[in-house]
Design an enzyme around this catalytic site. Structure first.
Site, PDB file in Angstrom:
ATOM      1  N   GLY A   1       1.210  -1.556   1.176  1.00  0.00           N
ATOM      2  CA  GLY A   1       1.289  -1.930  -0.229  1.00  0.00           C
ATOM      3  C   GLY A   1       1.567  -0.767  -1.148  1.00  0.00           C
ATOM      4  O   GLY A   1       2.598  -0.098  -1.012  1.00  0.00           O
TER       5      GLY A   1
ATOM      6  N   THR B   1       3.276  10.491   2.638  1.00  0.00           N
ATOM      7  CA  THR B   1       2.495  10.338   1.426  1.00  0.00           C
ATOM      8  C   THR B   1       1.074  10.800   1.674  1.00  0.00           C
ATOM      9  O   THR B   1       0.644  10.956   2.831  1.00  0.00           O
ATOM     10  CB  THR B   1       2.522   8.895   0.897  1.00  0.00           C
ATOM     11  OG1 THR B   1       2.023   8.860  -0.441  1.00  0.00           O
ATOM     12  CG2 THR B   1       1.688   7.971   1.768  1.00  0.00           C
TER      13      THR B   1
ATOM     14  N   CYS C   1       7.214  11.660  -0.261  1.00  0.00           N
ATOM     15  CA  CYS C   1       8.332  10.714  -0.181  1.00  0.00           C
ATOM     16  C   CYS C   1       9.681  11.411  -0.107  1.00  0.00           C
ATOM     17  O   CYS C   1      10.716  10.840  -0.463  1.00  0.00           O
ATOM     18  CB  CYS C   1       8.295   9.734  -1.355  1.00  0.00           C
ATOM     19  SG  CYS C   1       6.779   8.749  -1.371  1.00  0.00           S
TER      20      CYS C   1
ATOM     21  N   HIS D   1      -3.055  10.137   0.788  1.00  0.00           N
ATOM     22  CA  HIS D   1      -4.098   9.246   0.287  1.00  0.00           C
ATOM     23  C   HIS D   1      -5.397  10.023   0.239  1.00  0.00           C
ATOM     24  O   HIS D   1      -5.664  10.875   1.108  1.00  0.00           O
ATOM     25  CB  HIS D   1      -4.283   8.029   1.198  1.00  0.00           C
ATOM     26  CG  HIS D   1      -3.101   7.109   1.234  1.00  0.00           C
ATOM     27  ND1 HIS D   1      -2.495   6.623   0.098  1.00  0.00           N
ATOM     28  CD2 HIS D   1      -2.420   6.580   2.280  1.00  0.00           C
ATOM     29  CE1 HIS D   1      -1.495   5.846   0.434  1.00  0.00           C
ATOM     30  NE2 HIS D   1      -1.422   5.793   1.755  1.00  0.00           N
TER      31      HIS D   1
ATOM     32  N   GLY E   1       4.853   1.436  -0.099  1.00  0.00           N
ATOM     33  CA  GLY E   1       5.275   1.404   1.291  1.00  0.00           C
ATOM     34  C   GLY E   1       4.843   0.092   1.909  1.00  0.00           C
ATOM     35  O   GLY E   1       3.659  -0.235   1.887  1.00  0.00           O
TER      36      GLY E   1
END
Length: 227
Positions: A165, A77, A183, A79, A154
């Site tokens: 979270g 993922t 994902c 961020h 996650g």
């Protein structure tokens, strides 16, 4: 179970290793009865994380941003700024000891938050996270309707205390997701509140997250604190 739930809000981007170290300390303190359950709202600088199911072929551009291996479930993922990350440290044993129900509640929390901005977030069998139906064909050549991911989930649980979270796309740079297969899903894309035409401030999202958290998990919360 602690009497209060503490909300922390970071006022500047938090490096990923710092965040993990804090979560591990706080989870241990929650387990030991030395700290309240905690929800920490923050942003990260641009980075990729690899969950325990991450596949090497899903990292498409390893040199683009830092890549961190992490103990949470899931795959790759992204961020970065404009994405609200919520790290959730709850005593799951005191809340019934059902990890699957906890993940379902995280999904419900995100769906309820999106509803505050008139966005219909949905679960999809076999796909983690929250999805938005867009209409039209998907990203692959198959005859699938387009559905974009707007939020990732996650989690990790240690001695019945959760950490890691969820991550909700408010207004991140969506092109940054192109360095990975988010994902592990190739046939659909990613979206954000702003991409859907909802121009909202991060503070508005924080208010919605807090209010809907009480609806899903219970209303025990203490005052905001910056960190």
């Amino acid at each position: 179970m602690a009497a209060d739930l503490e909300w922390l809000i970071a006022d500047s981007p938090v490096d990923y290793p710092e965040a993990v170290a804090f979560m591990e300390r706080r989870a241990a303190d929650v387990r030991g009865g030395n700290a309240p359950e905690t929800v920490w709202l923050l942003e990260h600088p641009p980075l990729y994380t690899a969950g325990t199911s991450a596949r090497a072929e899903d990292l498409l551009d390893a040199d683009r941003f830092p890549v961190y291996r992490t103990g949470r479930g899931g795959q790759y993922t992204y961020h970065g700024p404009g994405q609200r990350v919520a790290y959730v440290m709850l005593d799951l044993k005191a809340r019934g000891g059902d990890i699957r129900a906890y993940v379902h509640d995280l999904e419900s929390w995100l769906i309820a938050t999106l509803a505050r901005f008139n966005v219909v977030g949905e679960r999809r069998p076999g796909r983690v996270g929250i999805w938005v139906a867009r209409g039209g064909p998907g990203a692959d050549s198959a005859d699938r309707p387009r559905e974009d991911k707007i939020a990732a989930i996650g989690v990790r649980v240690r001695r019945w205390v959760s950490y890691h979270g969820v991550a909700l796309n408010v207004d991140p740079e969506l092109a940054h997701f192109s360095g990975i297969v988010p994902c592990g899903v190739r046939e659909h894309g990613v979206t954000s509140l702003v991409d859907l035409g909802r121009t909202v401030a991060m503070t508005d999202v924080d208010v919605a997250l807090r209010e809907t958290f009480g609806e899903i998990f219970g209303a025990r919360q203490s005052a905001n604190q910056s960190r």
